[in-house]
Every structure is written in structure tokens, then in C-alpha cells.
Design an enzyme around this catalytic site. Structure first.
Site, PDB file in Angstrom:
ATOM      1  N   TRP A 156       3.548 113.302  60.385  1.00 29.95           N
ATOM      2  CA  TRP A 156       3.668 114.201  61.562  1.00 29.95           C
ATOM      3  C   TRP A 156       5.368 114.990  61.644  1.00 29.95           C
ATOM      4  O   TRP A 156       5.260 115.691  62.440  1.00 29.95           O
ATOM      5  CB  TRP A 156       3.702 113.198  63.096  1.00 29.95           C
ATOM      6  CG  TRP A 156       4.518 111.871  63.121  1.00 29.95           C
ATOM      7  CD1 TRP A 156       4.161 110.720  62.420  1.00 29.95           C
ATOM      8  CD2 TRP A 156       6.020 111.788  63.044  1.00 29.95           C
ATOM      9  NE1 TRP A 156       5.366 109.877  62.585  1.00 29.95           N
ATOM     10  CE2 TRP A 156       6.611 110.759  62.958  1.00 29.95           C
ATOM     11  CE3 TRP A 156       7.001 112.956  63.517  1.00 29.95           C
ATOM     12  CZ2 TRP A 156       7.739 110.096  62.975  1.00 29.95           C
ATOM     13  CZ3 TRP A 156       8.395 112.489  63.579  1.00 29.95           C
ATOM     14  CH2 TRP A 156       8.702 110.860  63.204  1.00 29.95           C
ATOM     15  N   ASN A 157       5.961 114.432  60.689  1.00 30.08           N
ATOM     16  CA  ASN A 157       7.450 115.012  61.155  1.00 30.08           C
ATOM     17  C   ASN A 157       7.615 116.702  60.380  1.00 30.08           C
ATOM     18  O   ASN A 157       8.352 117.483  60.893  1.00 30.08           O
ATOM     19  CB  ASN A 157       8.570 114.221  60.617  1.00 30.08           C
ATOM     20  CG  ASN A 157       8.489 113.813  59.004  1.00 30.08           C
ATOM     21  OD1 ASN A 157       7.258 114.274  58.303  1.00 30.08           O
ATOM     22  ND2 ASN A 157       9.510 113.459  58.195  1.00 30.08           N
ATOM     23  N   LYS A 180      -6.043 114.213  55.639  1.00 28.73           N
ATOM     24  CA  LYS A 180      -6.046 113.936  56.881  1.00 28.73           C
ATOM     25  C   LYS A 180      -4.615 113.822  57.487  1.00 28.73           C
ATOM     26  O   LYS A 180      -3.732 113.311  56.768  1.00 28.73           O
ATOM     27  CB  LYS A 180      -6.253 112.167  56.862  1.00 28.73           C
ATOM     28  CG  LYS A 180      -6.329 111.734  58.280  1.00 28.73           C
ATOM     29  CD  LYS A 180      -6.136 110.272  58.381  1.00 28.73           C
ATOM     30  CE  LYS A 180      -4.688 109.735  58.410  1.00 28.73           C
ATOM     31  NZ  LYS A 180      -4.062 110.179  59.549  1.00 28.73           N
ATOM     32  N   GLU A 256       5.262 110.464  48.262  1.00 27.37           N
ATOM     33  CA  GLU A 256       6.623 110.884  48.940  1.00 27.37           C
ATOM     34  C   GLU A 256       6.772 110.075  50.237  1.00 27.37           C
ATOM     35  O   GLU A 256       6.109 110.286  51.065  1.00 27.37           O
ATOM     36  CB  GLU A 256       6.452 112.379  49.043  1.00 27.37           C
ATOM     37  CG  GLU A 256       7.753 113.001  49.077  1.00 27.37           C
ATOM     38  CD  GLU A 256       8.505 112.930  50.337  1.00 27.37           C
ATOM     39  OE1 GLU A 256       9.307 111.960  50.756  1.00 27.37           O
ATOM     40  OE2 GLU A 256       8.186 113.804  51.209  1.00 27.37           O
ATOM     41  N   LEU A 257       7.620 108.696  49.681  1.00 26.91           N
ATOM     42  CA  LEU A 257       7.940 107.836  50.686  1.00 26.91           C
ATOM     43  C   LEU A 257       9.256 107.938  51.402  1.00 26.91           C
ATOM     44  O   LEU A 257       9.995 108.791  51.466  1.00 26.91           O
ATOM     45  CB  LEU A 257       7.761 106.534  50.089  1.00 26.91           C
ATOM     46  CG  LEU A 257       6.211 106.281  49.212  1.00 26.91           C
ATOM     47  CD1 LEU A 257       6.099 105.036  48.415  1.00 26.91           C
ATOM     48  CD2 LEU A 257       5.258 106.668  50.176  1.00 26.91           C
ATOM     49  N   CYS A 290      12.582 112.540  55.997  1.00 27.15           N
ATOM     50  CA  CYS A 290      12.631 111.479  54.952  1.00 27.15           C
ATOM     51  C   CYS A 290      14.023 111.582  54.096  1.00 27.15           C
ATOM     52  O   CYS A 290      14.512 110.860  53.296  1.00 27.15           O
ATOM     53  CB  CYS A 290      11.492 111.413  54.046  1.00 27.15           C
ATOM     54  SG  CYS A 290      10.937 112.933  53.394  1.00 27.15           S
ATOM     55  N   GLU A 464       6.929 117.777  44.184  1.00 29.61           N
ATOM     56  CA  GLU A 464       6.356 118.779  44.797  1.00 29.61           C
ATOM     57  C   GLU A 464       7.063 120.117  44.859  1.00 29.61           C
ATOM     58  O   GLU A 464       8.388 119.914  44.866  1.00 29.61           O
ATOM     59  CB  GLU A 464       5.884 118.436  46.305  1.00 29.61           C
ATOM     60  CG  GLU A 464       5.094 116.955  46.321  1.00 29.61           C
ATOM     61  CD  GLU A 464       4.429 116.821  47.535  1.00 29.61           C
ATOM     62  OE1 GLU A 464       5.169 117.238  48.752  1.00 29.61           O
ATOM     63  OE2 GLU A 464       3.148 116.354  47.746  1.00 29.61           O
TER      64      GLU A 464
HETATM   65  P1  ADP Z   1       5.004 107.552  60.131  1.00 26.37           P
HETATM   66  O1  ADP Z   1       6.147 106.281  60.234  1.00 26.37           O
HETATM   67  O2  ADP Z   1       5.378 108.701  59.484  1.00 26.37           O
HETATM   68  O3  ADP Z   1       4.148 107.472  60.893  1.00 26.37           O
HETATM   69  P2  ADP Z   1       3.059 106.499  58.163  1.00 26.37           P
HETATM   70  O4  ADP Z   1       3.334 106.071  56.672  1.00 26.37           O
HETATM   71  O5  ADP Z   1       2.640 105.348  59.412  1.00 26.37           O
HETATM   72  O6  ADP Z   1       4.490 106.971  58.617  1.00 26.37           O
HETATM   73  O7  ADP Z   1       2.055 107.599  58.489  1.00 26.37           O
HETATM   74  C1  ADP Z   1       1.845 108.627  57.527  1.00 26.37           C
HETATM   75  C2  ADP Z   1       0.420 108.772  57.533  1.00 26.37           C
HETATM   76  O8  ADP Z   1      -0.180 107.783  57.162  1.00 26.37           O
HETATM   77  C3  ADP Z   1      -0.059 109.244  58.728  1.00 26.37           C
HETATM   78  O9  ADP Z   1      -1.111 110.233  58.517  1.00 26.37           O
HETATM   79  C4  ADP Z   1      -1.128 108.131  59.418  1.00 26.37           C
HETATM   80  O10 ADP Z   1      -2.199 108.367  60.107  1.00 26.37           O
HETATM   81  C5  ADP Z   1      -1.307 107.542  57.991  1.00 26.37           C
HETATM   82  N1  ADP Z   1      -1.472 106.068  57.940  1.00 26.37           N
HETATM   83  C6  ADP Z   1      -0.963 105.014  58.364  1.00 26.37           C
HETATM   84  N2  ADP Z   1      -1.423 103.867  58.183  1.00 26.37           N
HETATM   85  C7  ADP Z   1      -2.822 104.069  57.444  1.00 26.37           C
HETATM   86  C8  ADP Z   1      -3.238 103.232  56.620  1.00 26.37           C
HETATM   87  N3  ADP Z   1      -3.415 101.852  56.826  1.00 26.37           N
HETATM   88  N4  ADP Z   1      -4.406 103.816  55.802  1.00 26.37           N
HETATM   89  C9  ADP Z   1      -4.463 105.240  55.746  1.00 26.37           C
HETATM   90  N5  ADP Z   1      -3.257 106.061  56.303  1.00 26.37           N
HETATM   91  C10 ADP Z   1      -2.703 105.552  57.059  1.00 26.37           C
END
Ligand code: ADP
Length: 484
Positions: A156-157, A180, A256-257, A290, A464
Site C-alpha cells: 500500500w505504500n 493483487k 522486494e522485502l 522500505c 527492478e
Molecule cells: P505491509 O506491512 O506493507 O502491509 P504485507 O507484507 O503485510 O506488508 O503486505 C504486502 C502485500 O502482501 C499486501 O498486498 C497484502 O495484502 C499481501 N499479503 C499479506 N499477507 C499475505 C499472505 N499470507 N498471502 C498473500 N499475500 C499476503
């Protein structure tokens, strides 16, 4: 009233699959983080729709991959132009659902679009290679081919740019794409889909699945036999889980974590430039990136002078609804984010850190946080080891160059790092020693379409943007021509 704020043309309220807009009555709310008002009700898609999207992308793949590169380039170029024509409306939509100041949102739209343009150009340069063979009766030819269907999950950022930079590379390479977006920010992704549609990108080539069950959609994306590659931007914990899921069908993965960027100010730095760089590297998007400076390491000789100058700059930050004129710090994305920042801050204070400025939620609204300066922070505190993702700048003193390097590298993350120095020897030594994918030297903003973005260690793998950005979306195919 809420409809008046948003361009009707770009406000889409359901998934975009195989060129069609999904509609049904089962919806989720998209909320403005600045004031908690309802922006839109969006149709919920789940595992079934994710599967439909993957199958649509698979059906479209052969035709898309077979198009001459120049044709794919032209379509990406049209998409780029439409995004720039709608920059203001897209920026407004982005600020409404994400919160960042409108000026930053405009910047993000242009930044995201720059990847569409960049990869429109790179699409035409998917060069192969010929290699001298070990004997004269053979020829060795290497070609690059698109991997196939790419599935992506984005955060979302940067709801526009994180999606655009994956999709642009994938489509340029000849892959088809399913994404997604984060549940908090689906509207920017759907607006991009509308413009892809208008640009004439064929049905099935670009698909957006929006819903609330990330896990179920993620399971389809990481498990489906027709998905060749999975690309994720988000937290390290979720990224690890998704990479494990991809292992079962040996999908190619780009991650990209999270990051834990050090920002080092040496005693020979231009302190005014360092303050300016830090303001950009720390407070952009209210600290929710990030690559945000997470640990500010300042050499003892300039610690006080730097802290004083920084305090003046931080005091001047304008905290307000992102749509308000002159806003520089918007709200955090949701209540959970505010709690996390407050908790990290409190634990730093419990462990001996001191508040120089700020330290509390802000009167602009319940999801706004005061730009905060902390001193006397140490490496063992939670705030030095976790991503803060908020407008909190923790200052830590160090004595020697070796100590700064050791502190900077003592993290499991390896995304971005920054340092300020004017000593040419030091610049090369420190740049060499930092264990990070990207290093800003006398610079607080490093990302652009021409440069490879990505991390090492637990910040992920893959790059990327740049001339390297197509590698993740192509397979090398080696042809051995014999009997000559
Ligand atoms: P943030 O802290 O940026 O919300 P997340 O890793 O939770 O970090 O979210 C990044 C993306 O990963 C979002 O699109 C979120 O909906 C998705 N997401 C979170 N949990 C899962 C999961 N278990 N499986 C697939 N996608 C996920």
C-alpha cells in the site's frame, strides 16, 4: 459528496479480469486514512477470481509473446502517455486512499509512469548472444524468451509505482500479468487497469484482482501450475512464506522485502546537505517506505551540530491531510501502523532513548504522528532492529569509520544505505564495505527507472528497473546448431 472528489472515469470498483470489470454486491470499504471517511465500496474477489485471472493471462500469453517487440513497446508507450495525461486525477486518488501529500502523489505517478516508458524502450532491446563454439561444426546461439504468466502482490505504500514497475517489465518481456494490490489501496491499481484498457493492451494481458482474503489469492498465485513467476513487494515475514509456497512448483521468484537503512553522517560531511538528504530519506511518505532511513548514525564530533540543524528542519514540517495545501506529512496508513510506531518509540524510551522533538500522535487526526527526533539510541534497541515505518528519526553516535560500518551492517536486512562524507578515500572504502543492494552517497533519494532497485540478505532478491530489470522476466534459451 465523496464521488465529487474522485474522477468518475478512473474510479473503478471491482477487479479487472480478461478485459472485464467484475461487479457484485459483496464489497469491502476503502477508507481515507486522513479522516476515516468512506471513499468507495469495492467488489470482493477471492480464490475463484484469482484463478480466472491466471487462466485469462495464460490464454493471452501466446499472442502477447508473439507480438513484435515494437508493438508491445507502442502499447506500453500509449499506457505511459495516458497515465501522464491523468497525472493529477491519479495523484488525487492516490492521496485519498493512501494519505501521502498530493505533491508526493504526483511524484509517484510520474515515477511509476517512468517505468512504463523505460520498459517500452527496453522491450526493443531484448538482445541475445552468439558464443564461439568449441568446434567448427557448431554454432551456439542464446535467446531470451518471456517466462510466461507473472503473478504479483504489491503493498500500500506506493500503490501505483510498485505495480507499474513490475507490470512494465513483465509486459515488455512478453509476459502476461496478474496482480493483487494491497487491500488498503485498490483504487490506484484499478485506475491503472482502466488506462491499460484505454491504451489498447489486449484482454488478459494485464489483470487486477482486488479482495480481502490475501492468503487465499496468494495461494492461487503461488500454487497455480500456469503461473511461471511470482513477484512480491511487502514485508519480509510474508515474503518468506510466499517464497516457500512457490518452492512446491519451482516458480521463479522476485522478492522486494523490508529494509533497515542506515544513514551515516561522517565528521567530514556537508552537514546542511546531510540534513536535506535525511529529510527526504526519512520523512517521505511519513516514513513509510522500505528505503527510509531507519538508523541515523552520526560521528561524535558533529553529533550535536547535526542534531541541532536537523531539529530546525523537522520543526518546520507541515503535518496535514495530504490534500491540504503545503502538506508534507500525511497520516499513517491505518490504526495498526500508528500503534506499531508508538510501541517502538515507547520501548526505545524505556531503554534509555530521549525525545528531542515530537513523540506523540498529532492533532491533525487520529492516524497522524508527530515528526519525532530521538537521541541516545543504541544498536540493541528494538527501534534499531525493526522497520519503524513512521516519521521517527533515531540518532545514534559513533566514533570511528570501522565502528560505523560494523553498526550499519549489523542487520539481517540489506536494501538501502546512505552516507555523507567528502573524503574521496572514505567514500570508496565505505561504499565497498556496506552490505546493501543500494547505497546513496551524499544523496538521500536513490530510486529511478534507469537504476537497478533491489536488496540483498533478507531484503530479498531480483532487481527492478534498469537494463537488468528484464532478466527476472526472461529465460535464457541456448540453441546448439550442429552438423555444419
Ligand atoms: P505491509 O506491512 O506493507 O502491509 P504485507 O507484507 O503485510 O506488508 O503486505 C504486502 C502485500 O502482501 C499486501 O498486498 C497484502 O495484502 C499481501 N499479503 C499479506 N499477507 C499475505 C499472505 N499470507 N498471502 C498473500 N499475500 C499476503
Amino acid at each position: 459528496q465523496r464521488q465529487q472528489q474522485i474522477s468518475k472515469e478512473l474510479l473503478k470498483q471491482g477487479s479487472y479480469i480478461n478485459g472485464n470489470w467484475l461487479q457484485h454486491t459483496d464489497t469491502f470499504d476503502v477508507i481515507n486514512p486522513a479522516n476515516q471517511q468512506l471513499l468507495a465500496k469495492v467488489a470482493i474477489a477471492g480464490a475463484n477470481e484469482a484463478q480466472q485471472a491466471v487462466l485469462a493471462a495464460d490464454n493471452a500469453f501466446t499472442g502477447w509473446a508473439a507480438k513484435p517487440a515494437a508493438e508491445r513497446a507502442q502499447l506500453l508507450q500509449s499506457w505511459y502517455q495516458l497515465v501522464m495525461q491523468h497525472q493529477d486525477d491519479l495523484a488525487r486518488l492516490l492521496t485519498l486512499e493512501q494519505g501521502k501529500p498530493l505533491s508526493e502523489a504526483k511524484g509517484e505517478i510520474a515515477y511509476g509512469a517512468s517505468y512504463l516508458q523505460w520498459f517500452a524502450e527496453e522491450a526493443k532491446r531484448l538482445y541475445g548472444d552468439t558464443i564461439p563454439a568449441p568446434s567448427n561444426d557448431k554454432r551456439i546461439i542464446v535467446q531470451r524468451q518471456p517466462v510466461g504468466v507473472v503473478a504479483a502482490i504489491t503493498p500500500w505504500n506506493f500503490p501505483n509505482a510498485m505495480l507499474a514497475r513490475k507490470a512494465a517489465a513483465a509486459l515488455a518481456a512478453g509476459c502476461t500479468f496478474v496482480v493483487k494490490p494491497a487491500q488498503q489501496t485498490p483504487l490506484s491499481a484499478l485506475a491503472l487497469a482502466e488506462l491499460a484498457h484505454q491504451a489498447g493492451i489486449p484482454a488478459g494481458v494485464f489483470n487486477v484482482v482486488v479482495g480481502t482474503d490475501a492468503k487465499a489469492i496468494g495461494e492461487v498465485f503461488t500454487g497455480h501450475a500456469k503461473v511461471a513467476k511470482f513477484s512480491f513487494t511487502g514485508s519480509t515475514a510474508v515474503g518468506k512464506q510466499l517464497a516457500k509456497q512457490c518452492a512446491d512448483s519451482v516458480k521463479r521468484v522476485t522478492l522486494e522485502l523490508g529494509g533497515n537503512a542506515p544513514f551515516i553522517v561522517f565528521d567530514d560531511a556537508d552537514l546542511d546537505a546531510a540534513v536535506q538528504g535525511l529529510m527526504a530519506a526519512k520523512f517521505r511518505n511519513a516514513g513509510q517506505t522500505c528505503v527510509c532511513a531507519n538508523r541515523i548514525l552520526v560521528q561524535r564530533g558533529v553529533y550535536q551540530a547535526f542534531a541541532d540543524k536537523l531539529a530546525i528542519a523537522v520543526t518546520q514540517l507541515n503535518v496535514a491531510d495530504g490534500l491540504a495545501a503545503g502538506s508534507q506529512i500525511g497520516p499513517l496508513i491505518d490504526g495498526k501502523a500508528v500503534e506499531k510506531v508508538a510501541k517502538l518509540l515507547q520501548s526505545a524510551l524505556d531503554d534509555g532513548a530521549k525525545v528531542l522533538l515530537g513523540g506523540k500522535t498529532h492533532s491533525a487526526g487520529k492516524q497522524f504522528f508527530q515528526p519525532t527526533l530521538l537521541s541516545d539510541v543504541s544498536a540493541d534497541m528494538a527501534i534499531s532492529n525493526e522497520e519503524i515505518f513512521g516519521p521517527v528519526a533515531p540518532l545514534m553516535a559513533f566514533d570511528t569509520e570501522a565502528e560505523a560500518i560494523a553498526l550499519a551492517n549489523s542487520t539481517e536486512y540489506g536494501l538501502a544505505a546512505y552516507f555523507y562524507s567528502r573524503d574521496i578515500g572514505r567514500v570508496f572504502r565505505v561504499a565497498q564495505a556496506l552490505q546493501f543492494g543500494m547505497v546513496g552517497i551524499n544523496e538521500g533519494i536513490v530510486s529511478n527507472a534507469a537504476a537497478p532497485f533491489g536488496g540483498i540478505k533478507q531484503s530479498g532478491y531480483g532487481r527492478e528497473g534498469s537494463k537488468y530489470g528484464l532478466d527476472d522476466y526472461t529465460n535464457l534459451k541456448y540453441l546448439c546448431l550442429g552438423g555444419l
